[in-house]
Design a protein around this motif. Structure first.
Motif, PDB file in Angstrom:
ATOM      1  N   GLY A  25     -62.415  82.510  74.439  1.00 33.89           N
ATOM      2  CA  GLY A  25     -61.620  81.258  74.105  1.00 33.89           C
ATOM      3  C   GLY A  25     -60.937  80.394  75.182  1.00 33.89           C
ATOM      4  N   GLU A  26     -61.715  80.428  76.510  1.00 35.98           N
ATOM      5  CA  GLU A  26     -61.191  79.881  77.549  1.00 35.98           C
ATOM      6  C   GLU A  26     -60.984  78.308  77.464  1.00 35.98           C
ATOM      7  N   GLY A  27     -59.954  77.812  77.772  1.00 35.45           N
ATOM      8  CA  GLY A  27     -59.854  76.302  77.390  1.00 35.45           C
ATOM      9  C   GLY A  27     -58.880  75.911  76.118  1.00 35.45           C
ATOM     10  N   ASP A  28     -58.889  76.990  75.171  1.00 35.32           N
ATOM     11  CA  ASP A  28     -58.240  76.958  74.073  1.00 35.32           C
ATOM     12  C   ASP A  28     -56.913  77.435  74.492  1.00 35.32           C
ATOM     13  N   ALA A  29     -55.999  77.612  73.211  1.00 32.02           N
ATOM     14  CA  ALA A  29     -54.877  78.198  73.241  1.00 32.02           C
ATOM     15  C   ALA A  29     -55.063  79.500  73.527  1.00 32.02           C
ATOM     16  N   PRO A  30     -53.908  80.112  74.631  1.00 27.95           N
ATOM     17  CA  PRO A  30     -54.382  81.251  75.244  1.00 27.95           C
ATOM     18  C   PRO A  30     -54.370  82.400  74.138  1.00 27.95           C
ATOM     19  N   THR A  31     -55.368  83.361  74.221  1.00 27.36           N
ATOM     20  CA  THR A  31     -55.586  84.564  73.268  1.00 27.36           C
ATOM     21  C   THR A  31     -54.745  85.831  74.128  1.00 27.36           C
ATOM     22  N   PRO A  32     -54.426  86.774  73.393  1.00 19.58           N
ATOM     23  CA  PRO A  32     -53.628  87.757  73.965  1.00 19.58           C
ATOM     24  C   PRO A  32     -54.291  88.353  75.137  1.00 19.58           C
ATOM     25  N   ALA A  33     -53.400  88.376  76.239  1.00 18.26           N
ATOM     26  CA  ALA A  33     -53.853  88.900  77.421  1.00 18.26           C
ATOM     27  C   ALA A  33     -54.506  90.521  77.252  1.00 18.26           C
ATOM     28  N   PRO A  34     -55.417  91.088  77.923  1.00 16.08           N
ATOM     29  CA  PRO A  34     -55.530  92.448  77.931  1.00 16.08           C
ATOM     30  C   PRO A  34     -54.164  93.639  78.095  1.00 16.08           C
ATOM     31  N   VAL A  35     -53.310  92.913  78.923  1.00 16.95           N
ATOM     32  CA  VAL A  35     -52.217  93.325  79.290  1.00 16.95           C
ATOM     33  C   VAL A  35     -50.887  92.724  79.372  1.00 16.95           C
ATOM     34  N   ALA A  36     -50.107  92.813  78.305  1.00 13.93           N
ATOM     35  CA  ALA A  36     -48.934  91.703  78.146  1.00 13.93           C
ATOM     36  C   ALA A  36     -48.091  91.633  79.343  1.00 13.93           C
ATOM     37  N   PRO A  37     -47.757  90.425  79.920  1.00 11.11           N
ATOM     38  CA  PRO A  37     -46.751  90.549  81.064  1.00 11.11           C
ATOM     39  C   PRO A  37     -45.278  91.198  80.651  1.00 11.11           C
ATOM     40  N   LYS A  38     -44.928  91.985  81.818  1.00  9.80           N
ATOM     41  CA  LYS A  38     -43.728  92.777  81.757  1.00  9.80           C
ATOM     42  C   LYS A  38     -42.446  92.159  81.539  1.00  9.80           C
ATOM     43  N   GLY A  39     -41.951  92.726  80.623  1.00  6.92           N
ATOM     44  CA  GLY A  39     -40.447  92.023  80.026  1.00  6.92           C
ATOM     45  C   GLY A  39     -40.685  91.085  78.863  1.00  6.92           C
ATOM     46  N   ASP A  40     -39.476  90.619  78.316  1.00  4.25           N
ATOM     47  CA  ASP A  40     -39.594  90.079  77.214  1.00  4.25           C
ATOM     48  C   ASP A  40     -39.775  88.497  77.326  1.00  4.25           C
ATOM     49  N   VAL A  41     -41.039  88.071  77.626  1.00  4.85           N
ATOM     50  CA  VAL A  41     -41.057  86.645  78.049  1.00  4.85           C
ATOM     51  C   VAL A  41     -42.018  85.975  77.037  1.00  4.85           C
ATOM     52  N   ALA A  42     -41.308  84.879  76.571  1.00  2.00           N
ATOM     53  CA  ALA A  42     -41.849  84.139  75.355  1.00  2.00           C
ATOM     54  C   ALA A  42     -43.168  83.543  75.953  1.00  2.00           C
ATOM     55  N   GLN A  43     -44.312  83.935  75.046  1.00  2.00           N
ATOM     56  CA  GLN A  43     -45.553  83.053  75.425  1.00  2.00           C
ATOM     57  C   GLN A  43     -45.786  82.022  74.695  1.00  2.00           C
ATOM     58  N   PRO A  44     -45.697  80.686  75.468  1.00  2.00           N
ATOM     59  CA  PRO A  44     -46.021  79.552  74.854  1.00  2.00           C
ATOM     60  C   PRO A  44     -47.455  79.484  74.479  1.00  2.00           C
ATOM     61  N   GLN A  45     -47.704  78.678  73.264  1.00  4.11           N
ATOM     62  CA  GLN A  45     -49.071  78.529  72.534  1.00  4.11           C
ATOM     63  C   GLN A  45     -49.637  77.491  73.071  1.00  4.11           C
ATOM     64  N   ASP A  46     -49.244  76.600  73.681  1.00  7.12           N
ATOM     65  CA  ASP A  46     -50.028  75.186  74.086  1.00  7.12           C
ATOM     66  C   ASP A  46     -49.499  75.194  75.499  1.00  7.12           C
ATOM     67  N   TYR A  47     -50.617  75.155  76.655  1.00  4.21           N
ATOM     68  CA  TYR A  47     -50.207  75.049  77.946  1.00  4.21           C
ATOM     69  C   TYR A  47     -50.621  73.471  78.271  1.00  4.21           C
ATOM     70  N   LYS A  48     -49.814  72.819  78.998  1.00  4.02           N
ATOM     71  CA  LYS A  48     -50.347  71.457  79.516  1.00  4.02           C
ATOM     72  C   LYS A  48     -51.100  71.845  80.829  1.00  4.02           C
ATOM     73  N   PRO A  49     -52.239  70.867  81.036  1.00  6.92           N
ATOM     74  CA  PRO A  49     -53.291  70.942  82.194  1.00  6.92           C
ATOM     75  C   PRO A  49     -52.454  70.770  83.528  1.00  6.92           C
ATOM     76  N   LEU A  50     -51.395  71.421  83.920  1.00  7.65           N
ATOM     77  CA  LEU A  50     -50.758  71.225  85.024  1.00  7.65           C
ATOM     78  C   LEU A  50     -51.642  71.799  86.353  1.00  7.65           C
ATOM     79  N   THR A  51     -51.169  71.085  87.507  1.00 10.24           N
ATOM     80  CA  THR A  51     -51.834  71.729  88.905  1.00 10.24           C
ATOM     81  C   THR A  51     -50.662  72.291  89.429  1.00 10.24           C
ATOM     82  N   TYR A  52     -51.509  73.364  90.246  1.00 12.23           N
ATOM     83  CA  TYR A  52     -50.259  74.210  91.014  1.00 12.23           C
ATOM     84  C   TYR A  52     -50.773  74.365  92.406  1.00 12.23           C
ATOM     85  N   ALA A  53     -49.767  74.970  93.260  1.00  9.44           N
ATOM     86  CA  ALA A  53     -50.123  75.446  94.416  1.00  9.44           C
ATOM     87  C   ALA A  53     -49.250  76.670  94.583  1.00  9.44           C
ATOM     88  N   LEU A  54     -49.863  77.779  95.457  1.00  7.25           N
ATOM     89  CA  LEU A  54     -49.136  79.049  95.684  1.00  7.25           C
ATOM     90  C   LEU A  54     -48.770  78.908  97.202  1.00  7.25           C
TER      91      LEU A  54
END
Length: 343
Positions: free
Chosen positions: A226-255
């Protein structure tokens, strides 16, 4: 009689004197500056689970920078959160001269780090740590301090000065907020990245395996659904009690990785691991004007990350000293502009 005119060797003989000279102080004697640095460094090791702010400073000015940054942070803790922190009174010069070296050193360290009883430490929101490299400090924070917004507010206010005498710090350079800190290992970086990035970016990246580890060799269709749709459950959930947004904006990023006193994981590896977690169809890399900047810091055995706004570059990468200088220049230029116009 001829023997009586000879000068006798000193007690112990020349051999004994040479032996003492070679031995020296055997590392037992240190200058006041060295002892102070060792006292600050004692138990000053960031740990997985910490939040805080990395601080760089002028070389050999760690003590002065430490005092400045704690005073500044205390001021903004009251300004932003209404938390008033009583600073310990510094001993007078006359009092310090009467004390022995060890006592003077302890006073210096206590004044910087506001040492308290175990019960009081629970309420201490800033703990200063001196790293075992020059020009680097870490300030551990506790709730309600939110490092990203806290640092950004300080930098925005710094832009408003018009004269050098309004500078609140003279030895402090760059701030790097830390939202999540974990172990500087291959799996540790992935865990920290998931917890840090998940509130902002869709982490249904193409390099996630069933074990939650990056793997560029796996076919794309085995790893992403379902790439590009609302995120499906990841194989391993992020560590900690982090709320997962259901809709992500198409943001750009840099590392933006920084590595200090660490030689196990290389820069390219870190970039590929973190970028491989992100849904590249929804979030594109933009190194010149990103919406979000991911700050990654590796120091010895710990890895820290945070996500800051795209104006990080415009705010001189949160370098307080450079922000002050630019603000003074801009103010001087603005004052001179009407005069040129009148001519």
């Amino acid at each position: 009689m001829a023997d009586g005119g000879k000068r006798k060797d000193a007690p112990g003989g020349g051999e004994q004197q040479n032996k003492k000279k070679k031995t020296g102080n055997a590392g037992k004697w240190k200058t006041t500056h060295q002892q102070t640095k060792m006292a600050i460094m004692k138990d000053s090791v960031p740990q997985a689970g910490d939040t805080g702010i990395w601080v760089t400073c002028a070389r050999h000015q760690e003590l002065k920078a430490g005092r400045e940054v704690i005073e500044l942070f205390n001021e903004y803790a009251e300004k932003i959160y209404g938390i008033k922190i009583e600073e310990p009174k510094a001993a007078s010069t006359a009092e310090e001269e009467e004390d022995d070296i060890e006592a003077a050193i302890q006073k210096e360290v206590d004044a910087m780090n506001t040492k308290k009883t175990p019960a009081e430490n629970e309420n201490q929101i800033f703990t200063l740590m001196k790293m075992n490299v020059d020009c680097l400090l870490f300030v551990k924070t506790k709730a309600p301090i939110e490092p990203v917004e806290f640092v950004r507010r300080i930098c925005l206010d710094a832009k408003e000065i018009s004269r050098h005498d309004q500078m609140k710090c003279r030895y402090v350079n760059r701030f790097t907020p830390v939202t999540v800190m974990g172990k500087a290992t291959e799996t540790g970086i992935v865990e920290v990245a998931k917890e840090t990035l998940s509130p902002f970016l869709d982490l249904s990246g193409k390099r996630i395996t069933e074990a939650g580890e990056p793997n560029a060799d796996r076919p794309d269709d085995e790893n992403v659904e379902g790439e590009g749709d609302a995120p499906t459950p990841a194989p391993v959930a992020p560590k900690g009690d982090v709320a997962q947004p259901q809709d992500y904006k198409p943001l750009t990023y840099a590392l933006r990785p920084t590595i200090r006193n660490h030689n196990k994981l290389k820069r390219d590896f870190i970039i590929n691991e973190v970028a491989g977690l992100v849904n590249s169809d929804l979030h594109k890399v933009n190194l010149s004007s990103p919406d979000k900047v991911v700050l990654i810091d590796l120091y010895q055995s710990v890895c820290s990350m945070s996500v800051v706004d795209g104006d990080w570059d415009n705010l001189k990468k949160y370098n307080l000293f450079e922000i002050y200088n630019q603000a003074v220049k801009d103010s001087a230029a603005a004052s001179a502009a009407p005069e040129k116009g009148d001519e």
